[in-house]
Design an enzyme around this catalytic site. Structure first.
Site, short mmCIF file in Angstrom:
data_model
loop_
_atom_site.label_atom_id
_atom_site.label_comp_id
_atom_site.label_asym_id
_atom_site.label_seq_id
_atom_site.Cartn_x
_atom_site.Cartn_y
_atom_site.Cartn_z
N LYS A 150 -3.94 31.65 77.78
CA LYS A 150 -3.93 33.03 78.28
C LYS A 150 -4.61 33.12 79.64
O LYS A 150 -4.19 33.91 80.50
CB LYS A 150 -4.62 33.96 77.27
N TYR A 175 -5.70 29.08 72.59
CA TYR A 175 -5.21 30.42 72.92
C TYR A 175 -5.85 30.92 74.21
O TYR A 175 -5.16 31.37 75.14
CB TYR A 175 -5.52 31.37 71.76
N ASN A 225 5.67 38.87 76.91
CA ASN A 225 4.73 39.38 75.92
C ASN A 225 4.53 38.46 74.73
O ASN A 225 3.45 38.42 74.15
CB ASN A 225 5.21 40.76 75.43
#
Length: 242
Positions: A146, A142, A78
């Site tokens: 991801k 990012y 996470n």
């Protein structure tokens, strides 16, 4: 000596990670929170291990400590960081940081807990990706990493399915965490524009994401693997593949 079974959650001190930890604890599970920030909350069945997950040596050292004390039967990767920037402004330092946090730590921890995931016969891995994987301005490093987590999820699902291990990803949309509020203050016009763009007309909560994680983490859900569930209030409509 039989080790106590546990679920390992990275970045469990706050936000989405904390919500996942709390739901797991409410279910009676033993939970390990691996984070660089010590949590300001406690639970009798919550263990905390501290590490900078961008540091390979620290991550591996704490992984060894964890696996010596617990049989990890589920892993939630996470921990994350946004490092906003466009292609004009993104730096190599930004790229190195998010690659280390999103990729390096996830791979190292998966490798560390694989023996116990295999041994239990129904191991579970959940990777927290992002709706930004489908594209988001000013999030070049990012969104790229991801999206890479989704590729890793699909590959691991293929490699580990024969061991009874499922591997799935969650792509949160706009979630009202401290990280989100830092960039989008409550009441700001930009924040309201984001809310107006969401089909359900509200921001998500960490608990919305945690409920999705609980589905994937259930030992009874062994026939869903390699999937991405966007918990986004409908913000992927018209962009995500059917």
């Amino acid at each position: 000596m039989t080790l106590k079974t546990a679920t390992l959650v990275t970045g469990g001190s706050a936000g989405i990670g904390r919500a996942i930890c709390e739901m797991l604890l409410a279910e009676g599970r033993t939970v390990i929170n691996l984070d660089y920030v010590r949590p300001d909350w406690q639970h009798p069945k919550l263990a905390f291990f501290q590490a900078d997950l961008t540091n390979a040596e620290q991550t591996q050292a704490q992984a060894r400590s964890i696996t010596q004390q617990y049989a990890v039967t589920a892993l939630v990767n996470n921990a994350g960081a946004t490092r906003p920037g466009t292609i004009d402004t993104a730096s190599l330092a930004d790229l190195d940081y998010v690659v280390a946090l999103h990729f390096q730590a996830s791979i190292l921890l998966t490798q560390a807990v694989l023996p116990s995931l295999r041994a239990c016969g129904n191991g579970r891995i959940v990777n927290i990706s992002s709706r930004a994987a489908l594209g988001k301005p000013e999030r070049i490093v990012y969104s790229a990493t991801k999206a890479g987590l989704i590729g890793m999820t699909r590959t691991l699902a293929m490699e580990l399915g024969g061991d009874g291990i499922t591997v799935n990803a969650i792509g949160p949309g706009p979630i009202a965490t401290e990280l989100f509020r830092n960039s989008n203050p409550e009441g700001a016009p930009r924040t309201q524009r984001i809310i107006d763009s969401i089909a359900v007309k509200r921001l998500g909560t960490p608990e919305d994401v945690a409920r999705a994680a609980m589905f994937f983490l259930s030992p009874d859900n062994g026939f869903v693997t390699g999937q991405v569930l966007y918990v986004c209030g409908g913000t992927t409509l018209g962009t995500a593949a059917i």
